[in-house]
Design a protein around this motif. Structure first.
Motif, PDB file in Angstrom:
ATOM      1  N   GLU A   1     -55.451 -77.075 -76.054  1.00 13.53           N
ATOM      2  CA  GLU A   1     -53.956 -75.721 -76.430  1.00 13.53           C
ATOM      3  C   GLU A   1     -52.995 -76.887 -76.938  1.00 13.53           C
ATOM      4  O   GLU A   1     -53.319 -78.298 -75.963  1.00 13.53           O
ATOM      5  CB  GLU A   1     -54.255 -75.501 -74.764  1.00 13.53           C
ATOM      6  CG  GLU A   1     -52.803 -74.345 -74.713  1.00 13.53           C
ATOM      7  CD  GLU A   1     -52.253 -73.933 -73.298  1.00 13.53           C
ATOM      8  OE1 GLU A   1     -52.866 -74.112 -72.297  1.00 13.53           O
ATOM      9  OE2 GLU A   1     -50.897 -73.511 -72.949  1.00 13.53           O
TER      10      GLU A   1
ATOM     11  N   ARG B   1     -43.438 -80.403 -76.681  1.00 11.70           N
ATOM     12  CA  ARG B   1     -42.977 -82.181 -76.041  1.00 11.70           C
ATOM     13  C   ARG B   1     -41.488 -82.058 -76.562  1.00 11.70           C
ATOM     14  O   ARG B   1     -41.804 -82.617 -78.127  1.00 11.70           O
ATOM     15  CB  ARG B   1     -43.398 -83.711 -75.816  1.00 11.70           C
ATOM     16  CG  ARG B   1     -45.162 -82.997 -74.761  1.00 11.70           C
ATOM     17  CD  ARG B   1     -44.571 -82.882 -73.085  1.00 11.70           C
ATOM     18  NE  ARG B   1     -45.536 -82.797 -72.208  1.00 11.70           N
ATOM     19  CZ  ARG B   1     -46.176 -81.247 -72.113  1.00 11.70           C
ATOM     20  NH1 ARG B   1     -45.521 -80.256 -72.631  1.00 11.70           N
ATOM     21  NH2 ARG B   1     -47.576 -81.960 -71.343  1.00 11.70           N
TER      22      ARG B   1
ATOM     23  N   ASN C   1     -49.106 -71.331 -77.628  1.00 14.83           N
ATOM     24  CA  ASN C   1     -48.382 -70.517 -77.223  1.00 14.83           C
ATOM     25  C   ASN C   1     -47.369 -70.171 -77.620  1.00 14.83           C
ATOM     26  O   ASN C   1     -46.695 -70.794 -78.644  1.00 14.83           O
ATOM     27  CB  ASN C   1     -47.702 -71.609 -76.121  1.00 14.83           C
ATOM     28  CG  ASN C   1     -48.576 -71.768 -74.948  1.00 14.83           C
ATOM     29  OD1 ASN C   1     -49.310 -71.281 -74.485  1.00 14.83           O
ATOM     30  ND2 ASN C   1     -49.112 -73.068 -74.742  1.00 14.83           N
TER      31      ASN C   1
ATOM     32  N   ASP D   1     -52.286 -65.635 -71.430  1.00 12.56           N
ATOM     33  CA  ASP D   1     -52.252 -66.700 -70.492  1.00 12.56           C
ATOM     34  C   ASP D   1     -51.992 -66.298 -69.577  1.00 12.56           C
ATOM     35  O   ASP D   1     -51.617 -65.449 -68.932  1.00 12.56           O
ATOM     36  CB  ASP D   1     -51.135 -67.268 -71.595  1.00 12.56           C
ATOM     37  CG  ASP D   1     -51.462 -68.824 -71.391  1.00 12.56           C
ATOM     38  OD1 ASP D   1     -51.955 -69.657 -69.861  1.00 12.56           O
ATOM     39  OD2 ASP D   1     -50.978 -69.686 -71.747  1.00 12.56           O
TER      40      ASP D   1
ATOM     41  N   GLU E   1     -58.277 -79.030 -61.458  1.00 11.00           N
ATOM     42  CA  GLU E   1     -58.390 -80.467 -60.736  1.00 11.00           C
ATOM     43  C   GLU E   1     -59.145 -81.586 -60.089  1.00 11.00           C
ATOM     44  O   GLU E   1     -59.275 -82.726 -60.070  1.00 11.00           O
ATOM     45  CB  GLU E   1     -56.951 -80.669 -59.790  1.00 11.00           C
ATOM     46  CG  GLU E   1     -55.622 -80.115 -61.067  1.00 11.00           C
ATOM     47  CD  GLU E   1     -54.109 -79.805 -60.642  1.00 11.00           C
ATOM     48  OE1 GLU E   1     -54.423 -80.851 -59.133  1.00 11.00           O
ATOM     49  OE2 GLU E   1     -53.196 -80.075 -60.637  1.00 11.00           O
TER      50      GLU E   1
ATOM     51  N   TYR F   1     -56.654 -80.877 -65.190  1.00 13.08           N
ATOM     52  CA  TYR F   1     -56.732 -82.742 -65.567  1.00 13.08           C
ATOM     53  C   TYR F   1     -57.738 -83.260 -64.664  1.00 13.08           C
ATOM     54  O   TYR F   1     -57.819 -84.809 -65.348  1.00 13.08           O
ATOM     55  CB  TYR F   1     -55.262 -82.537 -64.298  1.00 13.08           C
ATOM     56  CG  TYR F   1     -54.236 -82.763 -64.274  1.00 13.08           C
ATOM     57  CD1 TYR F   1     -53.376 -82.311 -66.111  1.00 13.08           C
ATOM     58  CD2 TYR F   1     -53.376 -82.425 -63.515  1.00 13.08           C
ATOM     59  CE1 TYR F   1     -52.636 -81.687 -65.816  1.00 13.08           C
ATOM     60  CE2 TYR F   1     -51.626 -81.786 -63.643  1.00 13.08           C
ATOM     61  CZ  TYR F   1     -51.386 -81.794 -65.333  1.00 13.08           C
ATOM     62  OH  TYR F   1     -50.181 -81.690 -65.028  1.00 13.08           O
TER      63      TYR F   1
HETATM   64  P1  C2E Z   1     -49.244 -72.792 -70.161  1.00 15.09           P
HETATM   65  O1  C2E Z   1     -49.367 -72.272 -71.244  1.00 15.09           O
HETATM   66  O2  C2E Z   1     -49.654 -72.304 -68.794  1.00 15.09           O
HETATM   67  O3  C2E Z   1     -50.026 -74.402 -69.938  1.00 15.09           O
HETATM   68  C1  C2E Z   1     -50.352 -75.379 -69.489  1.00 15.09           C
HETATM   69  C2  C2E Z   1     -49.352 -75.821 -68.631  1.00 15.09           C
HETATM   70  O4  C2E Z   1     -50.413 -76.518 -67.096  1.00 15.09           O
HETATM   71  C3  C2E Z   1     -48.789 -77.215 -69.256  1.00 15.09           C
HETATM   72  O5  C2E Z   1     -47.902 -77.571 -68.778  1.00 15.09           O
HETATM   73  C4  C2E Z   1     -50.750 -78.119 -68.338  1.00 15.09           C
HETATM   74  O6  C2E Z   1     -49.580 -79.043 -68.934  1.00 15.09           O
HETATM   75  C5  C2E Z   1     -50.417 -77.594 -67.424  1.00 15.09           C
HETATM   76  N1  C2E Z   1     -51.235 -78.491 -66.842  1.00 15.09           N
HETATM   77  C6  C2E Z   1     -52.384 -78.466 -67.160  1.00 15.09           C
HETATM   78  N2  C2E Z   1     -53.966 -78.695 -66.075  1.00 15.09           N
HETATM   79  C7  C2E Z   1     -53.113 -78.651 -65.418  1.00 15.09           C
HETATM   80  C8  C2E Z   1     -53.763 -79.204 -63.942  1.00 15.09           C
HETATM   81  O7  C2E Z   1     -54.729 -79.337 -63.242  1.00 15.09           O
HETATM   82  N3  C2E Z   1     -52.821 -79.365 -63.192  1.00 15.09           N
HETATM   83  C9  C2E Z   1     -51.469 -78.910 -63.116  1.00 15.09           C
HETATM   84  N4  C2E Z   1     -50.831 -78.929 -61.859  1.00 15.09           N
HETATM   85  N5  C2E Z   1     -50.547 -78.717 -64.228  1.00 15.09           N
HETATM   86  C10 C2E Z   1     -52.013 -79.124 -65.064  1.00 15.09           C
HETATM   87  P2  C2E Z   1     -46.504 -77.541 -69.675  1.00 15.09           P
HETATM   88  O8  C2E Z   1     -47.027 -78.567 -70.857  1.00 15.09           O
HETATM   89  O9  C2E Z   1     -45.654 -78.005 -68.631  1.00 15.09           O
HETATM   90  O10 C2E Z   1     -46.644 -76.522 -69.872  1.00 15.09           O
HETATM   91  C11 C2E Z   1     -46.102 -75.387 -69.250  1.00 15.09           C
HETATM   92  C12 C2E Z   1     -45.470 -74.183 -70.125  1.00 15.09           C
HETATM   93  O11 C2E Z   1     -44.284 -74.587 -70.780  1.00 15.09           O
HETATM   94  C13 C2E Z   1     -46.763 -73.336 -70.123  1.00 15.09           C
HETATM   95  O12 C2E Z   1     -47.500 -72.914 -69.245  1.00 15.09           O
HETATM   96  C14 C2E Z   1     -46.021 -72.537 -71.654  1.00 15.09           C
HETATM   97  O13 C2E Z   1     -45.573 -71.589 -70.747  1.00 15.09           O
HETATM   98  C15 C2E Z   1     -45.134 -73.642 -72.070  1.00 15.09           C
HETATM   99  N6  C2E Z   1     -44.836 -73.721 -73.440  1.00 15.09           N
HETATM  100  C16 C2E Z   1     -45.493 -74.768 -73.239  1.00 15.09           C
HETATM  101  N7  C2E Z   1     -45.619 -75.948 -75.226  1.00 15.09           N
HETATM  102  C17 C2E Z   1     -45.161 -74.077 -75.010  1.00 15.09           C
HETATM  103  C18 C2E Z   1     -44.695 -73.688 -77.193  1.00 15.09           C
HETATM  104  O14 C2E Z   1     -45.442 -74.643 -77.946  1.00 15.09           O
HETATM  105  N8  C2E Z   1     -44.734 -72.194 -77.122  1.00 15.09           N
HETATM  106  C19 C2E Z   1     -43.795 -71.703 -76.180  1.00 15.09           C
HETATM  107  N9  C2E Z   1     -43.562 -70.673 -75.815  1.00 15.09           N
HETATM  108  N10 C2E Z   1     -44.096 -71.999 -74.835  1.00 15.09           N
HETATM  109  C20 C2E Z   1     -45.088 -72.716 -74.817  1.00 15.09           C
END
Ligand code: C2E
Ligand code: MG
Ligand code: MG
Length: 286
Positions: free
Chosen positions: A59, A63, A120, A182, A242, A261
């Motif tokens: 995925e 950042r 995403n 998602d 996790e 993770y």
């Molecule tokens: P999402 O699409 O549901 O992405 C999964 C999020 O869960 C990611 O956070 C990822 O780092 C985190 N994650 C993965 N595995 C684990 C785990 O085992 N434990 C925990 N606690 N967290 C885990 P991230 O990277 O901070 O992204 C957060 C959200 O921001 C994403 O949720 C998505 O909704 C949005 N996002 C990220 N990249 C993009 C993008 O390029 N475009 C758009 N529109 N939204 C984005």
């Protein structure tokens, strides 16, 4: 006098409101500069097949590489980017960088057919009626196959932009991209949308996975969702795995894929390259 009192009260609340508005304004202009400088880059988090844990795809998670603040996570800027419409530009940068990276991996012989990167896409981007054509044009530019890239949208973003989404999602799919729903289970969870919209993949939100080994009702829910997906012919990815326990439970439930993770955190392209270098021989041997 009431009027005076009202005014005094208003002034009491004005400074913090003002500060918030100022912060938003500053963030917005910073985002504009960052877009111009191309400071947004995708990190890549592996998605693995269960129970083997073989690599299946990544995925892409954006950042912001801020020159002073370092890496900024999406939670800190996506909401503002959506409010201002700037997400359109950021989203296209993420899509383009992701495709460029996949083309590079393929050129280096690190790409196995069937692997993919899931990108995403915000509900705001779904208001652009040319989005499907834009993605297809990028695909041609990098000479990729549509199955190299999947499109992830949340349940809520689809419902909030229902009129356009119902037209655009089939159009995106007609270009050959697979569609992933998602954060399944966190939104309105209207099951009818699942059958009305052409989703291929369902991603179970990590709030269901987090306590699955301790709360039996979560196990029942996840098992039910898995049964439903099977009936609808959808693949399932469990998000936020996790622990070994969670991995075992989901493997036993025949959940096809996992992400979290436990397997790997989102990583910059260089580390993802190393991940592929290790994944490739392991799977050819299998
Ligand atoms: P999402 O699409 O549901 O992405 C999964 C999020 O869960 C990611 O956070 C990822 O780092 C985190 N994650 C993965 N595995 C684990 C785990 O085992 N434990 C925990 N606690 N967290 C885990 P991230 O990277 O901070 O992204 C957060 C959200 O921001 C994403 O949720 C998505 O909704 C949005 N996002 C990220 N990249 C993009 C993008 O390029 N475009 C758009 N529109 N939204 C984005
Ligand atoms: Mg996602
Ligand atoms: Mg998610």
């Amino acid at each position: 006098h009431a009027k005076q009192r009202g005014r005094a009260r208003f002034e009491l609340f004005e400074p913090p409101m003002r500060k918030l508005a100022d912060q938003r304004f500053r963030l917005e202009s910073e985002l504009r500069v960052a877009i111009e400088r191309g400071e947004f880059e995708p990190f890549f988090q592996p998605i693995v097949a269960l129970p083997t844990t073989h690599h299946a795809g990544f995925e892409a998670l954006v950042r912001w590489r801020h020159p002073q603040r370092g890496l900024v996570s999406p939670a800190e800027f996506i909401p503002a980017a959506e409010d201002t419409g700037l997400i359109e530009w950021i989203g296209m940068q993420v899509m383009q960088s992701t495709m460029r990276q996949v083309a590079a991996w393929r050129a280096e012989g690190l790409w196995r057919e069937g692997w993919y990167v899931s990108v995403n896409v915000s509900g705001v981007q779904l208001r652009d009626v040319r989005i499907a054509d834009k993605f297809a044009a990028l695909l041609r530019q990098y000479e990729l196959t549509p199955t190299d890239i999947r499109v992830e949208v949340t349940e809520s973003s689809v419902i909030e932009n229902k009129d356009v989404a119902f037209g655009l999602l089939p159009e995106i799919k007609a270009h050959g991209f697979l569609l992933c729903m998602d954060d399944f289970g966190t939104g309105y969870s209207s099951l009818s949308y699942l059958s009305e919209l052409p989703f291929d993949v369902l991603k179970i939100d990590r709030s269901f996975i987090h306590e699955i080994s301790r709360r039996s009702e979560l196990l029942v829910l996840v098992r039910t969702v898995l049964g439903l997906s099977r009936e609808l012919g959808m693949m399932v990815v469990a998000e936020g795995i996790e622990t070994e326990d969670q991995q075992t439970i989901l493997g036993d439930l025949d959940c096809g894929y996992g992400q979290g993770y436990r397997f790997a955190k989102p990583m910059p392209a260089q580390d993802a390259t190393r991940w592929l270098q290790e994944a490739l021989p392991r799977q050819i041997a299998a």
